[in-house]
Design an enzyme around this catalytic site. Structure first.
Site, PDB file in Angstrom:
ATOM      1  N   HIS A 163       0.766  -0.950  -0.274  1.00  0.00           N
ATOM      2  CA  HIS A 163       0.096   0.146  -0.028  1.00  0.00           C
ATOM      3  C   HIS A 163       0.749   1.296  -0.101  1.00  0.00           C
ATOM      4  O   HIS A 163       0.043   2.487   0.479  1.00  0.00           O
ATOM      5  CB  HIS A 163      -0.728   0.279   1.059  1.00  0.00           C
ATOM      6  CG  HIS A 163      -0.358   0.532   2.771  1.00  0.00           C
ATOM      7  ND1 HIS A 163       0.637  -0.183   3.255  1.00  0.00           N
ATOM      8  CD2 HIS A 163      -0.413   1.482   3.231  1.00  0.00           C
ATOM      9  CE1 HIS A 163       0.991  -0.363   3.924  1.00  0.00           C
ATOM     10  NE2 HIS A 163       0.866   1.992   4.443  1.00  0.00           N
TER      11      HIS A 163
HETATM   12  C1  UD1 Z   1      -2.299   6.336   5.111  1.00  0.00           C
HETATM   13  C2  UD1 Z   1      -0.874   6.451   5.312  1.00  0.00           C
HETATM   14  C3  UD1 Z   1       0.387   5.328   5.373  1.00  0.00           C
HETATM   15  C4  UD1 Z   1      -0.152   4.440   6.358  1.00  0.00           C
HETATM   16  C5  UD1 Z   1      -2.044   4.200   5.907  1.00  0.00           C
HETATM   17  C6  UD1 Z   1      -2.653   2.829   6.475  1.00  0.00           C
HETATM   18  C7  UD1 Z   1      -0.218   9.049   4.741  1.00  0.00           C
HETATM   19  C8  UD1 Z   1       0.538  10.027   4.403  1.00  0.00           C
HETATM   20  N1  UD1 Z   1      -0.169   7.866   4.709  1.00  0.00           N
HETATM   21  O1  UD1 Z   1      -1.657   5.470   3.417  1.00  0.00           O
HETATM   22  O2  UD1 Z   1       1.128   6.278   6.122  1.00  0.00           O
HETATM   23  O3  UD1 Z   1       0.771   3.401   6.227  1.00  0.00           O
HETATM   24  O4  UD1 Z   1      -2.272   4.669   5.859  1.00  0.00           O
HETATM   25  O5  UD1 Z   1      -3.145   1.770   6.182  1.00  0.00           O
HETATM   26  O6  UD1 Z   1      -1.171   9.287   6.047  1.00  0.00           O
HETATM   27  N2  UD1 Z   1      -9.356   5.367   0.562  1.00  0.00           N
HETATM   28  C9  UD1 Z   1     -10.047   4.315   0.681  1.00  0.00           C
HETATM   29  N3  UD1 Z   1     -10.565   4.169   1.780  1.00  0.00           N
HETATM   30  C10 UD1 Z   1     -10.776   4.797   2.931  1.00  0.00           C
HETATM   31  C11 UD1 Z   1      -9.361   4.744   2.939  1.00  0.00           C
HETATM   32  C12 UD1 Z   1      -8.233   5.348   1.771  1.00  0.00           C
HETATM   33  O7  UD1 Z   1     -10.536   3.829  -0.393  1.00  0.00           O
HETATM   34  O8  UD1 Z   1     -11.181   4.304   3.345  1.00  0.00           O
HETATM   35  C13 UD1 Z   1      -8.215   5.803  -0.721  1.00  0.00           C
HETATM   36  C14 UD1 Z   1      -9.177   6.517  -1.205  1.00  0.00           C
HETATM   37  O9  UD1 Z   1      -8.585   6.562  -2.576  1.00  0.00           O
HETATM   38  C15 UD1 Z   1      -7.273   7.141  -0.963  1.00  0.00           C
HETATM   39  C16 UD1 Z   1      -6.570   6.881  -0.512  1.00  0.00           C
HETATM   40  O10 UD1 Z   1      -7.374   5.382  -0.429  1.00  0.00           O
HETATM   41  O11 UD1 Z   1      -6.991   8.714  -1.668  1.00  0.00           O
HETATM   42  C17 UD1 Z   1      -5.130   6.697  -0.049  1.00  0.00           C
HETATM   43  O12 UD1 Z   1      -5.518   7.323   1.416  1.00  0.00           O
HETATM   44  P1  UD1 Z   1      -4.891   8.268   2.223  1.00  0.00           P
HETATM   45  O13 UD1 Z   1      -4.998   7.925   3.769  1.00  0.00           O
HETATM   46  O14 UD1 Z   1      -4.700   8.742   2.405  1.00  0.00           O
HETATM   47  O15 UD1 Z   1      -2.854   6.834   2.774  1.00  0.00           O
HETATM   48  P2  UD1 Z   1      -3.339   4.890   2.943  1.00  0.00           P
HETATM   49  O16 UD1 Z   1      -2.743   5.131   1.594  1.00  0.00           O
HETATM   50  O17 UD1 Z   1      -3.857   5.211   3.091  1.00  0.00           O
HETATM   51  N1  UDP Z   2      -3.871  -4.987   8.818  1.00  0.00           N
HETATM   52  C1  UDP Z   2      -4.613  -5.304   8.972  1.00  0.00           C
HETATM   53  N2  UDP Z   2      -5.872  -5.772   7.877  1.00  0.00           N
HETATM   54  C2  UDP Z   2      -5.076  -5.639   6.339  1.00  0.00           C
HETATM   55  C3  UDP Z   2      -4.071  -5.456   6.464  1.00  0.00           C
HETATM   56  C4  UDP Z   2      -3.157  -4.441   7.617  1.00  0.00           C
HETATM   57  O1  UDP Z   2      -5.440  -5.555  10.208  1.00  0.00           O
HETATM   58  O2  UDP Z   2      -5.571  -6.371   5.901  1.00  0.00           O
HETATM   59  C5  UDP Z   2      -2.760  -4.209   9.603  1.00  0.00           C
HETATM   60  C6  UDP Z   2      -1.764  -5.041  10.319  1.00  0.00           C
HETATM   61  O3  UDP Z   2      -1.409  -6.432  10.601  1.00  0.00           O
HETATM   62  C7  UDP Z   2      -1.291  -4.055  11.196  1.00  0.00           C
HETATM   63  C8  UDP Z   2      -1.582  -2.647  10.425  1.00  0.00           C
HETATM   64  O4  UDP Z   2      -3.076  -3.282   9.869  1.00  0.00           O
HETATM   65  O5  UDP Z   2      -1.166  -4.353  12.459  1.00  0.00           O
HETATM   66  C9  UDP Z   2      -0.302  -2.159   9.773  1.00  0.00           C
HETATM   67  O6  UDP Z   2      -1.254  -0.699   9.068  1.00  0.00           O
HETATM   68  P1  UDP Z   2      -1.137  -1.036   7.230  1.00  0.00           P
HETATM   69  O7  UDP Z   2      -0.251  -1.650   6.961  1.00  0.00           O
HETATM   70  O8  UDP Z   2      -2.405  -0.748   7.116  1.00  0.00           O
HETATM   71  O9  UDP Z   2      -0.194   0.709   8.077  1.00  0.00           O
HETATM   72  P2  UDP Z   2       1.551   1.040   8.190  1.00  0.00           P
HETATM   73  O10 UDP Z   2       1.677   0.128   9.919  1.00  0.00           O
HETATM   74  O11 UDP Z   2       2.676   0.058   7.672  1.00  0.00           O
HETATM   75  O12 UDP Z   2       1.628   2.022   8.657  1.00  0.00           O
END
Ligand code: UD1
Ligand code: UDP
Length: 353
Positions: A206
């Site tokens: 992701h």
């Molecule tokens: C964010 C964090 C990242 C973290 C991740 C955990 C930032 C810059 N990034 O990344 O550090 O590892 O969360 O999962 O804060 N979207 C949906 N549904 C949702 C949320 C997001 O469809 O509920 C889609 C949208 O198209 C959105 C994209 O995912 O634009 C990215 O979401 P965003 O919250 O901006 O960043 P993450 O990639 O989730």
């Molecule tokens: N996680 C989860 N379901 C998923 C993917 C990840 O519960 O489908 C959990 C994972 O076990 C960990 C946390 O989400 O505890 C990590 O989140 P993510 O990878 O989104 O973010 P990061 O740690 O890279 O910021």
């Protein structure tokens, strides 16, 4: 004493759940603010339900957007919400490195509210990652910095931050210990996937640096396609949005909806190996004794590289396939100090503001 916790994204719900329980046990009032950064049921509500997190007192409903739009909206709404809190919180608590963390830190600092950072001091030394910018700024604004590892303490020292830094251990280790048992009671592997324990790989992808670069994303899928078994891939919506037909999904890669934390722990525990660009998943694999291949060029969690339990493979298909074949040495050894959340809560209580 009142503590205002600010959360918004999946990994923050897990970290906050552990701290929230410790705050409640210490009789401390917690105001939980949800920025709304994550909002899909599978990225949001499922964690509140499974981890018994309190319903947020304030939901800012910000949702998705560019970095400036998302962070700016969070700041505007958060400032109003924090100003409404009377009496003001004794501490504002932020977690990790997302845009919700950054917005919380900037608003608290400008309102002159004492700021504490859970998971302080992590560095990838890669400023192309939005998370790295969020971490650096948040750490430099915090009065209390809860470092999960000695490496994190050292990183802060190199940036001149020594005041308020405490090696507390990792709240995510506590979460794994607590919820791995709950997961086994709630789910059996057969209810989640049609593969037996030890016969499948588990992958997550992701990170913006991977999803937003077609060459890197293609490399990852090619690498997964070369593995000698099925690859279960609970897909983050950011990644799903990038699968526009230009990327071929290999036949052994089984796309899955994102899963809740309990199911995720069970999927990690039973996997042959984990392939991921997540921060949290690297650590969970390590703690659960499952080999991990990290789909990045660097990691903030350098301790996991010990004995080959975690290998940096980047996004080159050959490197990914070779790393997945390698076998680690010995047993993963984790830093095991006092329960991190108890330590954090005691520091919040004892530190003069
Ligand atoms: C964010 C964090 C990242 C973290 C991740 C955990 C930032 C810059 N990034 O990344 O550090 O590892 O969360 O999962 O804060 N979207 C949906 N549904 C949702 C949320 C997001 O469809 O509920 C889609 C949208 O198209 C959105 C994209 O995912 O634009 C990215 O979401 P965003 O919250 O901006 O960043 P993450 O990639 O989730
Ligand atoms: N996680 C989860 N379901 C998923 C993917 C990840 O519960 O489908 C959990 C994972 O076990 C960990 C946390 O989400 O505890 C990590 O989140 P993510 O990878 O989104 O973010 P990061 O740690 O890279 O910021």
């Amino acid at each position: 004493m009142r503590v205002c916790s600010i959360v918004g994204a999946r990994p923050q719900f897990i970290k906050a759940a552990v701290v929230s329980q410790a705050l409640a046990q210490a009789g401390i009032e917690e105001i939980l603010v949800h920025t709304g950064q994550h909002y899909d049921i599978q990225l949001d509500r499922i964690f509140f339900e499974e981890l018994d997190l309190p319903v947020p007192h304030v939901h800012l409903g910000v949702g998705s957007g560019t970095h400036a739009l998302q962070t700016g909206q969070m700041m505007i709404r958060l400032e109003a919400a924090l100003l409404e809190l009377q009496p003001p919180p004794d501490w504002v608590l932020v977690y990790g490195d997302t845009n919700s963390t950054l917005a919380g830190a900037l608003v608290a600092a400008k309102l002159k509210l004492p700021l504490a950072h859970v998971e302080a001091g992590l560095r990838s030394f890669n400023r192309h990652m939005p998370e790295e910018i969020n971490r650096v700024v948040t750490d430099h604004l915090s009065q209390l910095l809860f470092a999960p590892t000695q490496t994190a303490v050292e990183n802060l020292r190199r940036e001149g931050i020594t005041q308020g830094v405490h090696l507390t251990g990792d709240v995510m280790l506590e979460a794994v210990r607590t919820y791995a048992i709950v997961a086994q009671r709630k789910w059996s592997l057969g209810q989640l996937i049609p593969y037996a324990s030890g016969t499948y790989y588990l992958a997550t992808v992701h990170r913006a640096e991977n999803t937003d670069n077609p060459v890197r994303l293609k490399g990852i899928f090619e690498g997964l396609g070369r593995l000698d078994g099925p690859v279960v891939l609970p897909l983050h919506p950011r990644t799903r949005a990038r699968l526009d037909g230009s990327i071929q999904i290999p036949a052994n890669v089984k796309l899955h909806e994102p899963v809740g934390y309990l199911a995720m722990l069970l999927l990690i525990q039973n996997a042959r190996a984990v392939l991921t660009d997540s921060g949290g998943v690297q650590k969970e694999a390590f703690w659960l004794g499952v080999p991990c291949v990290t789909l990045r060029e660097e990691t903030e969690w350098v301790e996991t590289l010990e004995g080959g339990w975690n290998q940096l493979a980047g996004t080159d298909p050959d490197r990914i396939a070779a790393a997945a074949r390698a076998r680690p040495l010995g047993h993963p050894v984790s830093l095991d100090i006092e329960s991190a959340s108890t330590h954090i809560v005691r520091l919040l209580q004892e530190t003069p503001r």
